[in-house]
Design an enzyme around this catalytic site. Structure first.
Site, short mmCIF file in Angstrom:
data_model
loop_
_atom_site.label_atom_id
_atom_site.label_comp_id
_atom_site.label_asym_id
_atom_site.label_seq_id
_atom_site.Cartn_x
_atom_site.Cartn_y
_atom_site.Cartn_z
N GLU A 110 66.94 57.58 -21.12
CA GLU A 110 66.24 56.32 -20.88
C GLU A 110 67.09 55.54 -19.90
OE1 GLU A 110 63.34 55.72 -21.88
OE2 GLU A 110 63.10 57.27 -23.40
N CYS A 137 65.79 46.68 -20.28
CA CYS A 137 65.38 47.79 -19.43
C CYS A 137 63.95 47.62 -18.96
CB CYS A 137 65.53 49.10 -20.18
SG CYS A 137 64.73 49.07 -21.78
P1 NAP Z 1 76.00 52.58 -18.69
O1 NAP Z 1 77.17 51.98 -18.07
O2 NAP Z 1 75.37 53.73 -18.04
O3 NAP Z 1 76.44 52.94 -20.17
C1 NAP Z 1 75.53 53.44 -21.09
C2 NAP Z 1 76.28 54.15 -22.20
O4 NAP Z 1 76.93 55.29 -21.67
C3 NAP Z 1 77.38 53.31 -22.84
O5 NAP Z 1 77.42 53.59 -24.21
C4 NAP Z 1 78.63 53.82 -22.14
O6 NAP Z 1 79.79 53.63 -22.92
C5 NAP Z 1 78.30 55.28 -22.05
N1 NAP Z 1 79.08 56.00 -21.07
C6 NAP Z 1 79.40 55.61 -19.82
N2 NAP Z 1 80.12 56.57 -19.24
C7 NAP Z 1 80.25 57.58 -20.13
C8 NAP Z 1 80.89 58.84 -20.12
N3 NAP Z 1 81.53 59.27 -19.05
N4 NAP Z 1 80.83 59.60 -21.23
C9 NAP Z 1 80.18 59.18 -22.32
N5 NAP Z 1 79.55 57.98 -22.39
C10 NAP Z 1 79.59 57.20 -21.31
O7 NAP Z 1 74.85 51.51 -18.90
P2 NAP Z 1 74.97 50.04 -19.50
O8 NAP Z 1 75.66 49.21 -18.48
O9 NAP Z 1 75.50 50.06 -20.88
O10 NAP Z 1 73.46 49.64 -19.60
C11 NAP Z 1 72.75 49.08 -18.55
C12 NAP Z 1 71.78 50.06 -17.98
O11 NAP Z 1 71.04 50.67 -19.01
C13 NAP Z 1 70.75 49.44 -17.09
O12 NAP Z 1 70.64 50.20 -15.92
C14 NAP Z 1 69.46 49.50 -17.88
O13 NAP Z 1 68.31 49.59 -17.09
C15 NAP Z 1 69.66 50.70 -18.69
N6 NAP Z 1 68.89 50.62 -19.92
C16 NAP Z 1 67.83 51.42 -20.07
C17 NAP Z 1 67.07 51.37 -21.23
C18 NAP Z 1 65.87 52.24 -21.42
O14 NAP Z 1 65.38 52.31 -22.54
N7 NAP Z 1 65.38 52.91 -20.42
C19 NAP Z 1 67.43 50.49 -22.24
C20 NAP Z 1 68.53 49.68 -22.05
C21 NAP Z 1 69.26 49.76 -20.89
P3 NAP Z 1 80.90 52.54 -22.54
O15 NAP Z 1 80.23 51.23 -22.71
O16 NAP Z 1 81.97 52.79 -23.50
O17 NAP Z 1 81.27 52.80 -21.12
#
Ligand code: NAP
Length: 676
Positions: free
Chosen positions: A258, A297
């Site tokens: 997602e 999102c």
């Molecule tokens: P993100 O930086 O991609 O992080 C998402 C998750 O991935 C976090 O739990 C993060 O943990 C983890 N993560 C990052 N790097 C990783 C790695 N190398 N190995 C394992 N886990 C890792 O996204 P975000 O900033 O939290 O969220 C914002 C984004 O999410 C936006 O682009 C939004 O559109 C999207 N979003 C989409 C939906 C949907 O349902 N489509 C819903 C909500 C948000 P850490 O925090 O520990 O780095």
């Protein structure tokens, strides 16, 4: 101020942070409030424990028992939600935002609990679709079945919904009988940690069903296997990195993504200023820009209006945005809180600048806004930023850059074709909304844009009072989208549970299909008991128990009497010549409802007994006309049993009506509630 150590929960025990822990800051003032992470967590041990203990425990329960478990957890969380509200303010969220995250998450558990008890059997196998007849005589059948994956679900969640984001994934996984390891985003993991504590303390989950990784996930994804599921929510960049893990590709591990999304909202060409719909459109846009400070999102990133309405709509939105009070989320009159962190604020402003290359900022230029009781330098506050793009066809960033904050761009379209082209420029989104009264506009958009959006939300004056909002994913409806939105789906009722189950096409004899599926099918073994099945209680009736009735001849007087008694004097029952002209009938025929009524007269046991009520009838088919002097008889078989509560359960009976030549004339499933 004490710094909270956010713990993980691994192999049944809480685990402290270690030196690898990362700091977590308050969104409101930038103070360090917590730390999370332990790079010594035993990833392999956690996966093994989940499978050996959690999975085994969950799969001892039927779907209904798992559903009751979800309900109990939801009730317990509901009673303690104030603690979750209190801790969530530090994420920058307002009380209104908490309702979406916390109450929305708990509501999802309740919804899944009742959907599962209504739509899934009280067993451990789910039948997908109807029995397929694969042979002429019905001795070889097909049935698709779904069984629980014997693996673990690794849920990697985004920061914006620390409670809902966890619960909306746990509900379908647990219903499927699959244990979960939850890894929340570090920025808000202290809220998720509290929620996990409350769930575990409630005592309703079996041992091993739930583990938590606070902080980095470490190498866990290297150890997932073919029956595991990785469900990721976050940015497209992270999704690509994680999905490319060689072990995930080698094992074809299910990877649900997602991702981010350039969602749009479109003002229909039929909507004019001064109408309820015009105002509704502006309200939805403002709500989506400001709820969770735009960190949703599904938030509206692109606003599409007819050329003639652009100027007026810009003015309307600017006026509403000027009244949005940005500030400390704990203040009652605050409309919009902070972004989750300084880092997020920097990211949003950087992306807003890119959008600014294609569009003018017409409302809320950064830093020129009135903050209430907030340290401007420290808090992650950004005002709602409205951009206006004058040349949407040549623009790139407005259709491509997701500023994950209160940032949106308005643009004009020439006609509906142009509007759908612009809608689809997001390259795949979670949701597009359309405010229109014109069903033709809606049909056109569905055909031209459906393939580009996971959800299409139409709203107007008729539905606005009860509509659920552009940005709300609902447990009943699929959430997810094609292309850049991730190409996956979650939620959507029972569909969401199936992501954690394997569909298998079974082929075999009727007895095998019936026994495996716990549902009688024609051709399978029948059981005959001495007593009439209507005299037997729910608990003692067996699948396959069958009653054959005597036969009853139908006379022309019966047909006449039924026609006059009910008022159904349709020509096929009353007029021999007219009936003959009809390609379906040889002449006057008995009413289908007469056959059903006579069938009931043949199989019903009239005395007071365990059958409490006839609650419905499914899949009725009339196969062959019945005429005067023909006779009918009934075979009544227990097909399926579903307990409803401690007092009664539903019996689904297979009913076949045959004529004097043993030809099938009608078939249906009868539903009764029977006392336990
Ligand atoms: P993100 O930086 O991609 O992080 C998402 C998750 O991935 C976090 O739990 C993060 O943990 C983890 N993560 C990052 N790097 C990783 C790695 N190398 N190995 C394992 N886990 C890792 O996204 P975000 O900033 O939290 O969220 C914002 C984004 O999410 C936006 O682009 C939004 O559109 C999207 N979003 C989409 C939906 C949907 O349902 N489509 C819903 C909500 C948000 P850490 O925090 O520990 O780095």
């Amino acid at each position: 101020m004490t710094i909270q150590d956010v713990q993980s929960f691994a192999k049944g025990a809480w685990v402290q942070t270690n030196d690898s822990a990362r700091p977590i800051y308050s969104a409101i003032n930038g103070d360090m409030i917590a730390r999370a992470g332990n790079d010594a967590l035993d990833a392999v041990g956690m996966i093994d424990y989940a499978k050996a203990v959690g999975g085994a425990n969950l799969r001892k329960l039927t779907f209904h028992a798992r559903a009751r478990m979800l309900k109990a957890v939801a009730q317990s969380l509901m009673a303690q939600k104030q603690a979750l509200y209190d801790i969530s303010f530090s994420t920058g969220a307002t009380q209104k935002d908490h309702l979406i995250d916390i109450d929305g998450g708990i509501g999802t558990l309740f919804a899944y609990s009742s959907m599962a008890r209504r739509e899934m059997p009280d067993s451990d196998i789910y039948l997908d679709g109807k029995v397929e007849r694969l042979s002429r005589n019905g001795t070889f059948l097909g049935q698709h079945v779904c069984t629980s994956l014997p693996g673990v679900a690794v849920h990697i969640n985004a920061f914006n919904f620390p409670v809902w984001g966890m619960l909306e994934k746990l509900a379908p996984a647990f219903l499927a009988g699959v244990p979960a390891i939850v890894k929340p985003a570090t920025a808000t993991c202290y809220v998720t940690e509290l929620c996990v504590r409350l769930i575990l303390e409630s005592g309703f989950l079996p041992e091993g069903a739930l583990q938590l990784v606070s902080g980095r996930l470490g190498s866990m994804l290297k150890y997932v296997e073919s029956h595991d599921v990785v469900s990721f929510t976050g940015s497209a960049e992270t999704a690509l990195i994680l999905h490319s893990t060689p072990e995930i590709l080698q094992n074809a591990t299910r990877f649900i993504a997602e991702q981010d999304s350039l969602n749009a909202s479109l003002l229909g060409p039929d909507v004019l200023p001064g109408t309820a719909e015009f105002d509704l459109f502006a309200q939805e846009v403002i709500r989506e820009m400001t709820t969770k400070a735009g960190q949703k999102c599904t938030a509206i990133r692109r606003i599409l209006v007819p050329e003639a309405q652009l100027e007026l709509m810009v003015e309307k939105l600017k006026k509403s945005l000027s009244q949005v009070v940005v500030g400390d989320p704990r203040n009652k009159d605050t409309c919009m809180g902070a972004l989750v962190s300084e880092a997020q604020k920097r990211d949003v402003l950087k992306k807003a600048k890119l959008i600014g290359q294609d569009a003018d900022c017409v409302a809320g230029k950064p830093y020129q806004f009135d903050l209430q009781n907030v340290d401007l330098q420290k808090g992650a506050f950004v005002p709602p930023l409205l951009f206006c793009c004058w040349s949407p066809d040549s623009a790139e960033h407005v259709h491509d850059v997701e500023a994950f904050g209160p940032v949106s761009t308005i643009m004009a379209y020439r006609d509906l074709n142009h509007a759908t082209e612009l809608l689809n420029r997001g390259k795949g989104s979670l949701v597009a909304s359309v405010i229109t009264n014109d069903a033709d506009v809606a049909s056109d958009i569905v055909l031209k844009s459906g393939a580009f959006h996971g959800r299409l939300y139409f709203n107007n004056g008729t539905s606005m009072a009860e509509s659920t909002g552009h940005g709300s994913p609902l447990p009943h409806m699929v959430h997810g989208g094609p292309g850049r939105a991730g190409g996956s789906e979650e939620l959507g009722g029972v569909r969401g549970v199936m992501h954690y189950m394997q569909r298998t096409g079974l082929q075999g004899s009727p007895d095998i299909i019936a026994q495996v599926g716990k549902k009688w099918v024609p051709g399978a073994k029948e059981v005959t008991e001495k007593n009439h099945p209507f005299t037997r209680r729910f608990s003692s009736l067996q699948i396959g128990e069958t009653l054959y009735t005597a036969s009853r001849q139908i006379s022309m007087e019966d047909i006449e009497h039924f026609a006059h008694f009910t008022g159904d004097k349709f020509y096929a029952h009353m007029d021999e010549e007219a009936a003959k002209r009809n390609p379906f009938f040889p002449g006057r025929v008995a009413h289908g409802y007469l056959l059903l009524s006579f069938a009931a007269g043949l199989f019903v046991e009239p005395n007071e007994g365990p059958v409490l009520a006839n609650t419905g009838l499914d899949n009725l088919r009339f196969m062959k006309p019945v005429q005067a002097d023909d006779s009918i008889k009934v075979r009544l078989t227990v097909k399926h049993k579903t307990p409803r509560n401690k007092e009664y359960g539903e019996i689904r009976w297979h009913v076949s009506l045959t004529n004097q030549d043993d030809e099938l004339v009608a078939e249906y499933e009868l539903l009764t509630m029977n006392a336990f």
